[in-house]
Motif scaffolding. Sequence first.
Motif, mmCIF file in Angstrom:
data_model
loop_
_atom_site.group_PDB
_atom_site.id
_atom_site.type_symbol
_atom_site.label_atom_id
_atom_site.label_comp_id
_atom_site.label_asym_id
_atom_site.label_seq_id
_atom_site.Cartn_x
_atom_site.Cartn_y
_atom_site.Cartn_z
ATOM 1 N N LEU A 5 90.225 7.947 -19.804
ATOM 2 C CA LEU A 5 90.362 9.053 -20.746
ATOM 3 C C LEU A 5 91.829 9.364 -21.039
ATOM 4 C CD1 LEU A 5 87.580 11.479 -19.436
ATOM 5 C CD2 LEU A 5 87.447 9.878 -21.346
ATOM 6 N N TYR A 16 90.666 15.292 -24.927
ATOM 7 C CA TYR A 16 89.290 15.498 -24.486
ATOM 8 C C TYR A 16 89.189 16.809 -23.711
ATOM 9 C CZ TYR A 16 88.162 10.590 -25.545
ATOM 10 O OH TYR A 16 87.949 9.394 -26.163
ATOM 11 N N LEU A 37 88.923 4.285 -32.057
ATOM 12 C CA LEU A 37 88.555 5.438 -31.256
ATOM 13 C C LEU A 37 87.034 5.576 -31.179
ATOM 14 C CD1 LEU A 37 89.185 8.011 -29.688
ATOM 15 C CD2 LEU A 37 89.456 9.215 -31.876
ATOM 16 N N GLU A 38 86.349 5.346 -32.293
ATOM 17 C CA GLU A 38 84.891 5.452 -32.308
ATOM 18 C C GLU A 38 84.267 4.442 -31.353
ATOM 19 O OE1 GLU A 38 86.831 5.374 -34.965
ATOM 20 O OE2 GLU A 38 86.616 7.488 -35.536
ATOM 21 N N ASN A 41 84.750 5.648 -27.716
ATOM 22 C CA ASN A 41 83.814 6.722 -27.387
ATOM 23 C C ASN A 41 82.396 6.195 -27.196
ATOM 24 O OD1 ASN A 41 85.786 8.701 -27.451
ATOM 25 N ND2 ASN A 41 85.423 9.246 -29.599
ATOM 26 N N GLU A 42 82.016 5.236 -28.009
ATOM 27 C CA GLU A 42 80.679 4.653 -27.895
ATOM 28 C C GLU A 42 80.520 3.917 -26.569
ATOM 29 O OE1 GLU A 42 77.702 1.607 -30.330
ATOM 30 O OE2 GLU A 42 79.695 2.072 -31.107
ATOM 31 N N GLU A 45 80.014 6.467 -23.784
ATOM 32 C CA GLU A 45 78.672 7.047 -23.810
ATOM 33 C C GLU A 45 77.616 6.072 -23.298
ATOM 34 O OE1 GLU A 45 78.803 10.357 -27.389
ATOM 35 O OE2 GLU A 45 78.247 8.294 -27.888
ATOM 36 N N ILE A 52 79.956 12.597 -26.143
ATOM 37 C CA ILE A 52 81.253 12.950 -26.717
ATOM 38 C C ILE A 52 81.023 13.538 -28.102
ATOM 39 C CG2 ILE A 52 83.503 12.091 -27.456
ATOM 40 C CD1 ILE A 52 83.296 9.932 -25.348
ATOM 41 N N LYS A 54 82.795 15.412 -31.483
ATOM 42 C CA LYS A 54 84.049 15.647 -32.208
ATOM 43 C C LYS A 54 84.132 17.103 -32.624
ATOM 44 C CE LYS A 54 86.829 14.010 -36.123
ATOM 45 N NZ LYS A 54 86.921 13.045 -37.245
ATOM 46 N N TYR A 60 88.115 16.540 -28.849
ATOM 47 C CA TYR A 60 86.762 16.067 -28.581
ATOM 48 C C TYR A 60 86.275 16.709 -27.283
ATOM 49 C CZ TYR A 60 87.473 12.407 -32.106
ATOM 50 O OH TYR A 60 87.706 11.731 -33.268
ATOM 51 N N ILE A 62 83.525 16.575 -24.018
ATOM 52 C CA ILE A 62 82.660 15.684 -23.248
ATOM 53 C C ILE A 62 81.706 16.551 -22.440
ATOM 54 C CG2 ILE A 62 82.554 13.862 -21.502
ATOM 55 C CD1 ILE A 62 85.363 13.072 -22.236
#
Length: 732
Positions: A5, A16, A37-38, A41-42, A45, A52, A54, A60, A62
């Motif tokens: 992170l 975060y 970034l997407e 984050n995926e 998860e 996560i 936005k 963001y 968590i």
Amino acid sequence: MEKVLQDVELKFKIKYSYIDSIISNKRITIPKKRYSLEEMNENIEIQTDLKITKIDSRFYSISKEKKKDSIKTYWLKDVLVEGFLAKGINKTNEKFIIYPQKVETLPGVTDADILLSLQQLPGVKSPNETASGLHVRGGTSDQNLVLWDGIRLYHPGHLFGMISGINPNVNQTVSYYNKSTNPKFGERISSVIDIKSSDVITEKMKAKAGINALNADLYLQIPLVKNKLGLQLSGRKSFTEWLQLPTFNQLADKVFQNTNFTDFDSENQFRFQDYSGKINYKPSPKTNISFTGLVIDNNLDFTTESSNSSINTQEMNIFNQGYSLNWTQNLTSKWTQKVLLFYSIYDFDYDKKQQFSSTDFEAFKKLNRIVDSGAELNWNTVFNPKWSLDYGYQIFGNDVSHLFSSYNQNVAFDLSLKHVYNITHVGYLYLKYDNQRWNLRGGARYNRFNKIDASSFEPRFFVQRQLTDSFIWQASYERKSQIVSQVRENVANDLSLENYVWIVSENENYPVQKGNQYTTGIIFKQKSWLVDIDLYYKNITGITSFTLGFINQSVPTINSGKGYTKGIDFLIQKSTPTWRAWITYTYQDSQNRFDGINQDQYFQINSNIKHAFNVAFNKKWNEFSLALGWFLHSGKPYSLLDQDGQMATFNANRLPAYHRLDISAIYEFYKSNDKSIKLGVSIYNAYNRKTIINKELERSYANVIDYTVPNYTVQDYYSLGITPNIFLRMNF
């Protein structure tokens, strides 16, 4: 997980927001390639049960994914401010939470010292430059309740309070309350410092070891039965009795000024140590049982030869130990029971002896002992996501005694001897309501003091309103009482910092201290900016001043009084992924009034620092971090003597302004999974400015008249000079 992170935050310049406990045991693997970034984050998860969300282009959140069989729900709204001053310091509705192992570099703080870290917060001062001498919003240091896993600590410091007696390298969480205190906490009228060591049972053995210019330490986490039974051990030991480095010499010069304690060596020495142990047992997912033991020990042994060839010997031992049993039981998904049993001992033993010949001597002895024990039954019931209730019953026993004795080869006089035992019964409840815009708290604590056949009713209220997305308004009221406290004694003790004795309230002579605090304030949060303003007013009754003579004809003089404090705490902070800057300012006006003193008029308290200003900056470059802090505050008030050595004014004058620059830096030159090695350095008072921080009036006994007509002399005490420190820390 935390390292991932941090790397993502630096790479994409985002932030975060999360509760540390939901990521503490998470492990993820990120294949090496270019990620958006997407995509990052995926990946997070997919590999965890985290979600996560936005918030805007930079922030963001968590959170833990909701599951049907989930017992515990995490509400991010409980955290009002994440990274208050520095990462690892959070602010909630009710308290500040400090995670010492996660706190970023703070100016002048070596090795994450807990009590020194608290002094960075607005409204927390240490007028005598000690770590343990915290004065919170006009309160004195004995008005702070310090707990370690429920164990009451009466001397949480080393080297006469210059450093914390709590090993900062133990995995622990510090909850600090300065207002709207949950009524499950009582016993003191100022703040609460509730320290809880980790309940985690690790899967494999972990160790932390470190050394600085004063001491070395070791901390072990040992799994005994997988996920069921674990052991934690810690130890910290000074080496100042064998090796006196510049850090110790500077601290000793400050502590022992105006005394004959100079030139420490292997014969004349000061030493300290602290040890703790904890056993965690989890027989089922709903049950957690732990047993904790703690020892804090300080020893001084010094001998000098006077000009008349007499031998002066002074020995002092300050010892605090305690034990606690904590049992947490989730009776249902909405009903939790917590049981605490605790036992603690505080011993102060001081001997001063002047040997004129093999048969002739004069000596003075001071003893102060506290035995604390008790039990708590605490419950929490969650009615629904908005309503919950804390309630319980507690019983405490305080066994407090002290002795002042003057003796020689022929006769001994007990100047003061007292032994008092009290049992306190407590009942409390605290109702909580939370929704999107309102947070309300209301409850009370009832104390019954058996010794003095008295009681105390303590209402507590807190209200918070989300005015807009950026503005939060809050207000609170609390009443507290205190039956065990310190009073100042003016006897022939050469150590000014320890001229105090713990006593138990006894109605007329030593009344129960009672305090009321009213607060209101505004919090403004928008993107990377934070503004926090808090106004407060406190009044206290039952304050006691105690003066003791040095021969048997003397009679202790006791003065009772009351006081008030009004003030404002202000913070403005700017945060980015790689640096953080903040400014704090505190205005405080604290005054007391004692019967028979200063014509019964109010005067400033000894520690009344009216203006305190701090500007600080923290910057991180990959593995290197640097913190700078400049501190400025007005001088303490002091009294004047007339030409006859009598008191002319009571704290009507003020010492010069005090300021200093502190610097800290840490370089982490190795980190892999749970293993790390880092080197740190701190410089306290970098430009070596020495200022008078205290003027003390000491009663003189030069002739017979002095025993009937008080005669005083003035002693000046100066601030700590430039004090470097360095540490090496390894986690493996």
